[in-house]
Write an enzyme that holds these catalytic residues in place. Sequence first.
Site, mmCIF file in Angstrom:
data_model
loop_
_atom_site.group_PDB
_atom_site.id
_atom_site.type_symbol
_atom_site.label_atom_id
_atom_site.label_comp_id
_atom_site.label_asym_id
_atom_site.label_seq_id
_atom_site.Cartn_x
_atom_site.Cartn_y
_atom_site.Cartn_z
ATOM 1 N N ALA A 216 -6.394 -9.771 10.925
ATOM 2 C CA ALA A 216 -6.344 -9.304 9.149
ATOM 3 C C ALA A 216 -6.288 -8.153 9.004
ATOM 4 O O ALA A 216 -6.368 -7.464 9.171
ATOM 5 C CB ALA A 216 -6.630 -10.662 8.851
ATOM 6 N N LYS A 217 -5.476 -7.576 7.305
ATOM 7 C CA LYS A 217 -5.505 -6.688 7.205
ATOM 8 C C LYS A 217 -7.079 -6.221 6.770
ATOM 9 O O LYS A 217 -7.060 -5.394 6.788
ATOM 10 C CB LYS A 217 -4.952 -6.687 5.367
ATOM 11 C CG LYS A 217 -3.083 -6.753 5.745
ATOM 12 C CD LYS A 217 -2.358 -6.042 6.213
ATOM 13 C CE LYS A 217 -1.644 -6.310 6.815
ATOM 14 N NZ LYS A 217 -0.322 -7.203 6.372
ATOM 15 N N ARG A 218 -8.508 -7.027 6.684
ATOM 16 C CA ARG A 218 -9.219 -6.777 6.408
ATOM 17 C C ARG A 218 -9.954 -6.765 7.302
ATOM 18 O O ARG A 218 -10.643 -5.975 6.926
ATOM 19 C CB ARG A 218 -9.735 -8.682 5.278
ATOM 20 C CG ARG A 218 -10.348 -9.639 6.362
ATOM 21 C CD ARG A 218 -10.773 -10.651 6.134
ATOM 22 N NE ARG A 218 -10.762 -12.168 6.666
ATOM 23 C CZ ARG A 218 -9.847 -13.109 6.887
ATOM 24 N NH1 ARG A 218 -8.492 -12.292 6.219
ATOM 25 N NH2 ARG A 218 -9.368 -14.070 7.869
ATOM 26 N N ASP A 219 -9.151 -6.704 7.850
ATOM 27 C CA ASP A 219 -9.930 -6.044 9.428
ATOM 28 C C ASP A 219 -9.879 -4.602 10.009
ATOM 29 O O ASP A 219 -9.768 -3.810 10.936
ATOM 30 C CB ASP A 219 -9.485 -6.728 10.796
ATOM 31 C CG ASP A 219 -9.605 -7.907 10.823
ATOM 32 O OD1 ASP A 219 -10.633 -8.034 10.692
ATOM 33 O OD2 ASP A 219 -8.976 -9.137 11.201
ATOM 34 N N GLU B 252 1.902 -5.462 4.663
ATOM 35 C CA GLU B 252 2.751 -3.895 5.613
ATOM 36 C C GLU B 252 2.415 -5.001 6.917
ATOM 37 O O GLU B 252 1.764 -6.172 7.034
ATOM 38 C CB GLU B 252 1.655 -3.138 5.223
ATOM 39 C CG GLU B 252 1.976 -2.353 4.033
ATOM 40 C CD GLU B 252 1.003 -0.674 4.120
ATOM 41 O OE1 GLU B 252 1.821 0.130 4.992
ATOM 42 O OE2 GLU B 252 0.052 -0.897 3.415
#
Length: 299
Positions: free
Chosen positions: A235-238, A14
Amino acid sequence: MTSAGRFAPSPSGELHVGNLRTAVLAWLFARSSERNFLLRVEDLDRARSGAEAEQLRDLAAIGVTWDGEVVRQTARGPLYAAVISRLQAAGLTYECFCTRREIQEAPSAPHAPQGTYPGTCRNLDPAELEFKRSTRPAAVRLRAGVREYTVHDVLHGAYTGTVDDFVLRRNDGVTAYNLAVVVDDAEQGIDQVVRGDDLLASTPRQAYLASLLDIPAPEYAHVPLVLNSDGLRLAKRDGAVTLGDLAAEGFPPQAVRDRLLESLGLPAGPLSQVLTAFDPAALPRKPWVWRGMAAAGAS
Ligand SMILES: [Zn+2]
């Protein structure tokens, strides 16, 4: 051909707010200069099933509209092959048999930045070439005639960067990004390239290749990235960084769009109503730090 700008995501997952902000900027640059706006899916390398549909849905949800059909790079192999053949016929390529490790361990030329290909396979004699061909498949590299090249960027001005003998086709047969992006932009009539400034360093390579193919360089605008609160590329992990995550927190796409516009110094509202207020010269030149929707107004 009508002039056009574009957004060209990789369908690896996404889009996050950093990607969406770049898409909004690309849209504003194109529409404010009366260009068409095209969408290209850069799926040569990383594609996750379903990601493209999610990305198109999210772009539409914040009002990023596009013209014509979405183009996918995986459908364009013959086009890339034809251009590589043309460069081969002109003596502008050579076969490279180096592994990634061999390139890393090779002594680089003086003053060359790390990662610059040292030209190991540039002048193999016929016997060496024959032997290497029997050992592993070759990548195709450009036989570059310059060491550096200068591009002009709306936000960065003149930018000079390294041009080495970069890969045009990888040894697994996949067309390299630097070749595909040049061929696609030219073939689609794209004369304005707005993208994240992490790609500025590879732009001289692309512009030099375009010059060899008699393609005029597009107008470039490399826009600042969005960073996390540690100052690293978002990034997505944020945490909650996609429209889906943010909707689950109670923020609809329009609220996210308005937050992105605010970060650009632009008024809230549908993108078409923001066009008159858009001025490339007034854009922030520093990265924007994403602290979540709850921190709206506190940047
Ligand atoms: Zn090599």
